[in-house]
Design a protein around this motif. Structure first.
Motif, mmCIF file in Angstrom:
data_model
loop_
_atom_site.group_PDB
_atom_site.id
_atom_site.type_symbol
_atom_site.label_atom_id
_atom_site.label_comp_id
_atom_site.label_asym_id
_atom_site.label_seq_id
_atom_site.Cartn_x
_atom_site.Cartn_y
_atom_site.Cartn_z
ATOM 1 N N ALA A 130 -1.818 -59.012 -37.032
ATOM 2 C CA ALA A 130 -0.779 -58.890 -36.164
ATOM 3 C C ALA A 130 -0.572 -60.126 -34.947
ATOM 4 C CB ALA A 130 -0.950 -57.520 -35.234
ATOM 5 N N GLU A 131 0.517 -60.263 -34.534
ATOM 6 C CA GLU A 131 0.840 -61.179 -33.483
ATOM 7 C C GLU A 131 -0.133 -60.886 -32.347
ATOM 8 O OE1 GLU A 131 4.651 -62.622 -32.178
ATOM 9 O OE2 GLU A 131 4.134 -61.433 -30.430
ATOM 10 N N GLN A 132 -0.715 -61.848 -31.782
ATOM 11 C CA GLN A 132 -1.747 -61.760 -30.777
ATOM 12 C C GLN A 132 -1.778 -62.919 -29.590
ATOM 13 O OE1 GLN A 132 -5.966 -61.439 -32.055
ATOM 14 N NE2 GLN A 132 -5.222 -62.745 -33.652
ATOM 15 N N ARG A 133 -2.057 -62.433 -28.519
ATOM 16 C CA ARG A 133 -1.967 -63.362 -27.356
ATOM 17 C C ARG A 133 -3.518 -63.928 -27.090
ATOM 18 N NH1 ARG A 133 1.052 -65.735 -23.638
ATOM 19 N NH2 ARG A 133 2.826 -64.480 -24.311
ATOM 20 N N VAL A 134 -3.643 -65.200 -27.148
ATOM 21 C CA VAL A 134 -4.839 -65.733 -27.224
ATOM 22 C C VAL A 134 -5.047 -66.862 -26.034
ATOM 23 C CG1 VAL A 134 -5.524 -65.483 -29.613
ATOM 24 C CG2 VAL A 134 -4.710 -67.426 -28.675
ATOM 25 N N PRO A 166 -11.846 -59.311 -23.672
ATOM 26 C CA PRO A 166 -11.199 -59.779 -24.959
ATOM 27 C C PRO A 166 -10.813 -58.313 -25.679
ATOM 28 C CG PRO A 166 -13.179 -60.727 -24.483
ATOM 29 C CD PRO A 166 -13.098 -59.732 -23.605
ATOM 30 N N VAL A 167 -9.551 -58.531 -26.517
ATOM 31 C CA VAL A 167 -9.322 -57.357 -27.173
ATOM 32 C C VAL A 167 -9.152 -57.547 -28.751
ATOM 33 C CG1 VAL A 167 -7.376 -56.586 -25.397
ATOM 34 C CG2 VAL A 167 -6.657 -58.276 -27.148
ATOM 35 N N GLY A 168 -10.229 -58.539 -29.056
ATOM 36 C CA GLY A 168 -10.199 -58.649 -30.712
ATOM 37 C C GLY A 168 -11.145 -59.883 -30.859
ATOM 38 N N PRO A 169 -11.484 -59.917 -32.058
ATOM 39 C CA PRO A 169 -12.521 -60.903 -32.388
ATOM 40 C C PRO A 169 -12.350 -62.416 -32.195
ATOM 41 C CG PRO A 169 -11.641 -60.226 -34.513
ATOM 42 C CD PRO A 169 -11.134 -59.231 -33.405
ATOM 43 N N ARG A 170 -13.099 -63.187 -31.413
ATOM 44 C CA ARG A 170 -12.812 -64.636 -31.205
ATOM 45 C C ARG A 170 -12.658 -65.293 -32.699
ATOM 46 N NH1 ARG A 170 -17.064 -68.294 -31.716
ATOM 47 N NH2 ARG A 170 -19.147 -67.084 -31.880
ATOM 48 N N PHE A 171 -11.935 -66.313 -32.497
ATOM 49 C CA PHE A 171 -11.914 -67.052 -33.838
ATOM 50 C C PHE A 171 -11.752 -68.657 -33.300
ATOM 51 C CE2 PHE A 171 -7.546 -65.651 -32.721
ATOM 52 C CZ PHE A 171 -6.695 -66.834 -32.872
ATOM 53 N N VAL A 190 -9.727 -66.799 -27.928
ATOM 54 C CA VAL A 190 -10.297 -65.395 -27.571
ATOM 55 C C VAL A 190 -8.967 -64.516 -27.359
ATOM 56 C CG1 VAL A 190 -11.474 -63.844 -25.885
ATOM 57 C CG2 VAL A 190 -12.509 -66.196 -26.564
ATOM 58 N N PRO A 191 -8.753 -63.499 -28.039
ATOM 59 C CA PRO A 191 -7.590 -62.544 -27.977
ATOM 60 C C PRO A 191 -7.757 -61.900 -26.603
ATOM 61 C CG PRO A 191 -8.565 -62.325 -30.066
ATOM 62 C CD PRO A 191 -9.377 -63.141 -29.250
ATOM 63 N N VAL A 192 -6.490 -61.860 -25.929
ATOM 64 C CA VAL A 192 -6.334 -60.865 -24.618
ATOM 65 C C VAL A 192 -5.064 -60.053 -24.707
ATOM 66 C CG1 VAL A 192 -7.610 -62.687 -23.094
ATOM 67 C CG2 VAL A 192 -5.399 -62.943 -23.517
ATOM 68 N N ARG A 193 -4.930 -59.276 -23.617
ATOM 69 C CA ARG A 193 -4.006 -58.446 -23.587
ATOM 70 C C ARG A 193 -2.528 -59.049 -23.446
ATOM 71 N NH1 ARG A 193 -5.938 -53.440 -23.067
ATOM 72 N NH2 ARG A 193 -8.039 -53.265 -22.263
ATOM 73 N N SER A 194 -1.453 -58.477 -23.997
ATOM 74 C CA SER A 194 -0.106 -59.211 -23.818
ATOM 75 C C SER A 194 0.393 -59.362 -22.342
ATOM 76 C CB SER A 194 0.847 -58.505 -24.543
ATOM 77 O OG SER A 194 0.578 -58.226 -25.916
ATOM 78 N N GLY A 195 1.016 -60.349 -21.990
ATOM 79 C CA GLY A 195 1.661 -60.369 -20.559
ATOM 80 C C GLY A 195 0.632 -61.113 -19.716
ATOM 81 N N THR A 196 -0.639 -61.822 -20.370
ATOM 82 C CA THR A 196 -1.558 -62.540 -19.487
ATOM 83 C C THR A 196 -1.255 -63.963 -20.078
ATOM 84 O OG1 THR A 196 -3.265 -62.140 -21.153
ATOM 85 C CG2 THR A 196 -3.297 -60.665 -19.288
ATOM 86 N N ALA A 197 -1.965 -64.942 -19.620
ATOM 87 C CA ALA A 197 -1.970 -66.306 -19.712
ATOM 88 C C ALA A 197 -2.356 -66.464 -21.179
ATOM 89 C CB ALA A 197 -3.095 -67.116 -18.825
ATOM 90 N N GLY A 198 -2.176 -67.784 -21.929
ATOM 91 C CA GLY A 198 -2.675 -68.151 -23.058
ATOM 92 C C GLY A 198 -1.223 -68.553 -24.101
ATOM 93 N N ALA A 203 1.733 -63.594 -36.061
ATOM 94 C CA ALA A 203 1.482 -62.591 -37.106
ATOM 95 C C ALA A 203 1.410 -63.334 -38.516
ATOM 96 C CB ALA A 203 2.617 -61.395 -37.181
ATOM 97 N N HIS A 204 0.491 -62.901 -39.402
ATOM 98 C CA HIS A 204 0.127 -63.683 -40.595
ATOM 99 C C HIS A 204 -0.619 -62.859 -41.632
ATOM 100 C CE1 HIS A 204 -3.258 -65.184 -38.475
ATOM 101 N NE2 HIS A 204 -3.814 -64.866 -39.362
#
Length: 270
Positions: A130-134, A166-171, A190-198, A203-204
């Motif tokens: 899914a789309e994620q903010r990192v 973090p809200v998901g595995p780093r890559f 490093v995935p983080v919650r939506s609305g934060t910086a990054g 999605a793919h």
């Protein structure tokens, strides 16, 4: 033939400097150490006794495996500046040797615990991401500088802790080749919650292979990358983003046993 007044034949000069006649002829051609005199008609080279110091210095610098271009610069530089230039050169040599020693030690450890890499079959899996903010750091690094990944991960994880963790595995995304000469760049995410910086990672769908510790270091892991690319190509898919290593397993590479899973090598496609 004997030399003229105060001059030495090339053979005598070579003997007293600890150089070969062949080397002296080369140094004359490249301008490193020209003879004091070349006899007209015969081409015999004659050297002054005052050139013995330069000849002996060249012989000693060659024992350091120093390139002739660097020797030329040192021989043509005044004493204190020459000393500084030699110190800088040798510091670089020691840094290179330290890096090579670290690589050799790592290869010894890896080969001692190596898990054989079979060409086929590879267990390739597919998943939707899914789309994620990192939070991310991107840097141009060569293979000897990849230790930067560990430092960047620590910084990003600490930063993520300030916005819920973090809200998901780093890559780690490899935007280009990384080896002794190529420097990527490489991006740690490093995935983080939506609305934060990054930034937003789209999605793919991605093909991936789970990697055990025994396959984690080069050259083994390069075969894993090849296998994922081959699977995507053979199934008629198109690569849509750079390859990455996804660290979603509980064991870190530093603490893992040879058979432990440590990461996934993944390749986004459509």
């Amino acid at each position: 033939m004997p030399g003229g007044p105060g001059l030495l034949t090339i053979g005598e000069f070579a003997r007293r400097c600890g150089l070969s006649v062949r080397a002296l002829r080369l140094y004359d051609r490249i301008g490193l150490l020209r003879p004091a005199e070349v006899v007209p008609g015969t081409g015999y080279r004659r050297y002054s006794a005052r050139q013995l110091y330069a000849g002996r210095l060249i012989a000693l610098l060659r024992r350091l495996d120093m390139p002739l271009t660097e020797i030329t610069a040192i021989v043509g530089t005044p004493g204190p500046d020459a000393a500084g230039r030699l110190a800088v050169y040798w510091t670089g040599v020691e840094q290179r040797l330290a890096a090579q020693r670290e690589l050799a030690d790592r290869l010894v450890r890896n080969l001692a615990a190596e898990t054989p890499v079979a060409d086929e079959p590879w267990d390739v899996s597919v998943r939707d991401v899914a789309e994620q903010r990192v939070l991310s750091e991107l840097r141009y690094v060569t293979a000897p500088e990849l230790g930067w990944i560990r430092d960047a991960t620590a910084r990003l994880t600490a930063q993520a802790g300030q916005c819920g963790g973090p809200v998901g595995p780093r890559f780690v995304v490899f935007h280009g080749d990384v080896n002794e000469d190529a420097d990527g760049p490489v991006e740690v995410c490093v995935p983080v919650r939506s609305g934060t910086a990054g930034r937003v990672e789209p999605a793919h769908r991605e093909a991936y292979i789970e990697v055990i510790k025994g396959h984690f270091e080069p050259p083994q892991i390069l075969s894993v990358y090849d296998a994922v690319r081959r699977w995507v190509h053979d199934h008629g898919h198109t690569v849509v983003a750079p390859p990455r290593e996804v660290y979603g397993h509980p064991t870190t590479p530093d603490a893992a046993a040879p058979g432990d899973l440590v990461c996934d090598v993944a390749l986004p496609f459509r």
